[in-house]
Write an enzyme that holds these catalytic residues in place. Structure first.
Site, mmCIF file in Angstrom:
data_model
loop_
_atom_site.group_PDB
_atom_site.id
_atom_site.type_symbol
_atom_site.label_atom_id
_atom_site.label_comp_id
_atom_site.label_asym_id
_atom_site.label_seq_id
_atom_site.Cartn_x
_atom_site.Cartn_y
_atom_site.Cartn_z
ATOM 1 N N ASP A 68 2.859 -2.287 -9.094
ATOM 2 C CA ASP A 68 2.203 -0.937 -9.362
ATOM 3 C C ASP A 68 1.286 -0.918 -10.679
ATOM 4 O OD1 ASP A 68 2.995 0.305 -6.905
ATOM 5 O OD2 ASP A 68 4.567 1.439 -7.849
ATOM 6 N N ARG A 82 -4.097 -4.351 -4.186
ATOM 7 C CA ARG A 82 -4.233 -2.974 -3.579
ATOM 8 C C ARG A 82 -5.058 -2.088 -4.501
ATOM 9 N NH1 ARG A 82 1.162 -0.205 -4.729
ATOM 10 N NH2 ARG A 82 2.045 -1.465 -2.876
HETATM 11 C C1 FAD Z 1 0.016 2.798 -1.053
HETATM 12 C C2 FAD Z 1 -0.675 3.372 -2.382
HETATM 13 C C3 FAD Z 1 -0.138 3.123 -3.511
HETATM 14 C C4 FAD Z 1 -0.706 3.404 -4.655
HETATM 15 N N1 FAD Z 1 -0.059 2.988 -5.783
HETATM 16 C C5 FAD Z 1 -0.832 3.407 -7.076
HETATM 17 C C6 FAD Z 1 -0.667 2.959 -8.198
HETATM 18 O O1 FAD Z 1 -0.039 1.817 -8.314
HETATM 19 N N2 FAD Z 1 -1.096 3.308 -9.258
HETATM 20 C C7 FAD Z 1 -2.001 4.496 -9.343
HETATM 21 O O2 FAD Z 1 -2.397 4.891 -10.063
HETATM 22 N N3 FAD Z 1 -1.998 5.077 -8.158
HETATM 23 C C8 FAD Z 1 -1.441 4.824 -7.039
HETATM 24 N N4 FAD Z 1 -1.848 5.486 -5.683
HETATM 25 C C9 FAD Z 1 -2.151 6.825 -5.644
HETATM 26 C C10 FAD Z 1 -3.810 6.793 -5.761
HETATM 27 O O3 FAD Z 1 -4.352 6.234 -6.859
HETATM 28 C C11 FAD Z 1 -4.155 8.194 -5.375
HETATM 29 O O4 FAD Z 1 -3.944 8.925 -6.156
HETATM 30 C C12 FAD Z 1 -3.830 8.708 -4.190
HETATM 31 O O5 FAD Z 1 -3.522 7.614 -3.010
HETATM 32 C C13 FAD Z 1 -4.788 9.831 -3.585
HETATM 33 O O6 FAD Z 1 -6.088 9.396 -3.469
HETATM 34 P P1 FAD Z 1 -6.671 9.071 -2.019
HETATM 35 O O7 FAD Z 1 -7.647 7.889 -1.994
HETATM 36 O O8 FAD Z 1 -5.869 9.224 -0.882
HETATM 37 O O9 FAD Z 1 -7.997 10.130 -2.085
HETATM 38 P P2 FAD Z 1 -8.175 11.729 -2.287
HETATM 39 O O10 FAD Z 1 -9.441 12.004 -2.507
HETATM 40 O O11 FAD Z 1 -6.981 12.188 -3.409
HETATM 41 O O12 FAD Z 1 -7.553 12.216 -0.829
HETATM 42 C C14 FAD Z 1 -8.337 12.024 0.435
HETATM 43 C C15 FAD Z 1 -7.924 12.884 1.298
HETATM 44 O O13 FAD Z 1 -6.561 12.604 1.520
HETATM 45 C C16 FAD Z 1 -5.462 13.704 1.712
HETATM 46 N N5 FAD Z 1 -4.440 13.606 0.644
HETATM 47 C C17 FAD Z 1 -4.567 12.798 -0.523
HETATM 48 N N6 FAD Z 1 -3.638 13.094 -1.302
HETATM 49 C C18 FAD Z 1 -2.729 14.165 -0.649
HETATM 50 C C19 FAD Z 1 -1.456 14.504 -1.110
HETATM 51 N N7 FAD Z 1 -0.919 14.524 -2.047
HETATM 52 N N8 FAD Z 1 -1.104 15.593 -0.203
HETATM 53 C C20 FAD Z 1 -1.483 15.737 0.859
HETATM 54 N N9 FAD Z 1 -2.975 15.421 1.419
HETATM 55 C C21 FAD Z 1 -3.324 14.592 0.590
HETATM 56 C C22 FAD Z 1 -6.367 14.855 1.889
HETATM 57 O O14 FAD Z 1 -6.835 15.160 3.088
HETATM 58 C C23 FAD Z 1 -7.457 14.333 0.920
HETATM 59 O O15 FAD Z 1 -8.588 15.240 1.179
HETATM 60 C C24 FAD Z 1 -1.355 4.749 -4.653
HETATM 61 C C25 FAD Z 1 -1.671 5.221 -3.421
HETATM 62 C C26 FAD Z 1 -1.310 4.691 -2.291
HETATM 63 C C27 FAD Z 1 -1.691 5.275 -0.810
#
Ligand code: FAD
Length: 316
Positions: free
Chosen positions: A142, A192
């Site tokens: 991560d 990732r």
């Molecule tokens: C498999 C995986 C591993 C990850 N590993 C890391 C890491 O190592 N380091 C790091 O900094 N971040 C990590 N993240 C988190 C990532 O950085 C984002 O903060 C998170 O995925 C939200 O961004 P998004 O791309 O989904 O877009 P967003 O713009 O946040 O969301 C897009 C849409 O997804 C839905 N959505 C998003 N979040 C939520 C929620 N919490 N509850 C309900 N609906 C939601 C909503 O419909 C929203 O409109 C990881 C995410 C994933 C999926």
């Protein structure tokens, strides 16, 4: 700046207060909210959820929660928990072809320790990689806040000398990430790509959601055009469509990239993506130390915060 970006920053800042932490951790409603995003507290809980995901053709990457490791004993306990988890996953026949793998935060296995943190984290990560290799699966590191990016990538390179399948996370909100994608878009390299979940200063990170998304697309273009294995970690429908289109444009086979989402978020969409023949992996966190993880998920979506505060006000 978008109001939701402001709210996200404020949430992440407030969450650092010990008072707030205590109030949230002890609130009765917390358990119910946690259950949506976290598999449970024990290793068998995580294995059970990975098995359930398999029944709908979803893959898993399992994260043992905990990030503020303050001594070497705690770091070793976390390492041992991962090794035990990998053993149980193999016993349950969930590791074949990497169906269930693990995600590891280096801070949880010693990176933040004052003396020799990097060396301790590397040694513990090696032990986890050995267990993953024996189980026939992979490990992804991560990515945490930007002060750790260089050290985490250095650890990745050291691990990949012996375990070339170790993956890393890159965050599109950092200005540096497009260049990091270029460095890592090489054969056998698992990357990732996510937007990024920490509160970062403007000196290193885009503050506006649109800029983060544009950076995500630029990074996707690099990764999909390259020779590595892109892991598209997002719930954003537009970015998922763009990733699928880019994969098609570059003639990528369905097993040469994958989509990833978090447990509890857009679960029906996860199933639909898997049903359409894509590889879909779900990030499955487990463990007692869920506070930091939960706060980051809350901060991502104002609706979640409102839901949580309403539940607090009505005592669950
Ligand atoms: C498999 C995986 C591993 C990850 N590993 C890391 C890491 O190592 N380091 C790091 O900094 N971040 C990590 N993240 C988190 C990532 O950085 C984002 O903060 C998170 O995925 C939200 O961004 P998004 O791309 O989904 O877009 P967003 O713009 O946040 O969301 C897009 C849409 O997804 C839905 N959505 C998003 N979040 C939520 C929620 N919490 N509850 C309900 N609906 C939601 C909503 O419909 C929203 O409109 C990881 C995410 C994933 C999926």
């Amino acid at each position: 700046m978008d109001p939701s970006d402001l709210l996200r920053g404020a949430m992440l800042q407030i969450s650092e207060s010990d008072l707030v932490r205590k109030a949230v951790v002890t609130a009765p409603v917390s358990r119910a909210v946690v259950a949506r995003y976290v598999a449970g507290e024990s290793v068998p809980d995580a294995v059970t959820v990975a098995g359930e995901l398999r029944t709908t053709n979803r893959l898993a990457t399992i994260d043992y929660l905990g990030e503020d490791t303050t001594d070497a004993v705690q770091a070793a306990t976390t390492r041992d928990t991962y090794v035990h988890l990998l053993d149980l996953l193999a016993e349950a026949d969930l590791t074949a072809y990497g169906a269930a793998e693990v995600s590891v935060k280096l801070s949880a296995i010693g990176q933040a320790l004052p003396a020799d943190g990097d060396a301790i984290a590397l040694e513990n990560a090696r032990a986890i990689c050995e267990a993953a290799q024996a189980a026939g699966t992979t490990v992804t590191l991560d990515m945490e806040d930007h002060t750790t990016t260089d050290r985490t990538l250095a650890t990745l390179h050291a691990l990949r000398e012996d375990f070339p399948w170790v993956g890393a996370v890159l965050q599109s909100y950092l200005h540096r990430t497009e260049a990091d994608c270029r460095d890592l878009a090489t054969a056998g390299s698992r990357v990732r790509l996510c937007k990024g979940a920490y509160k970062e200063p403007a000196s290193v990170a885009y503050q506006d959601g649109d800029d983060v998304d544009l950076s995500y697309v630029r990074c996707l273009k690099v990764l999909m055009a390259g020779d590595g294995y892109p892991m598209v970690a997002s719930h954003d429908p537009r970015l998922i469509d763009i990733a699928a289109a880019l994969a098609g444009h570059h003639g990528r086979a369905p097993d040469s990239y994958e989509f990833q989402m978090l447990l509890g978020i857009r679960m029906n969409e996860q199933k639909r993506i898997a049903d359409r023949g894509h590889q879909m992996r779900v990030y499955v966190p487990f463990g007692e130390d869920w506070y930091g993880y939960l706060v980051r998920r809350m901060a991502e979506r104002p609706a979640n915060v409102q839901f949580f505060l309403r539940s607090l006000a009505t005592n669950g």
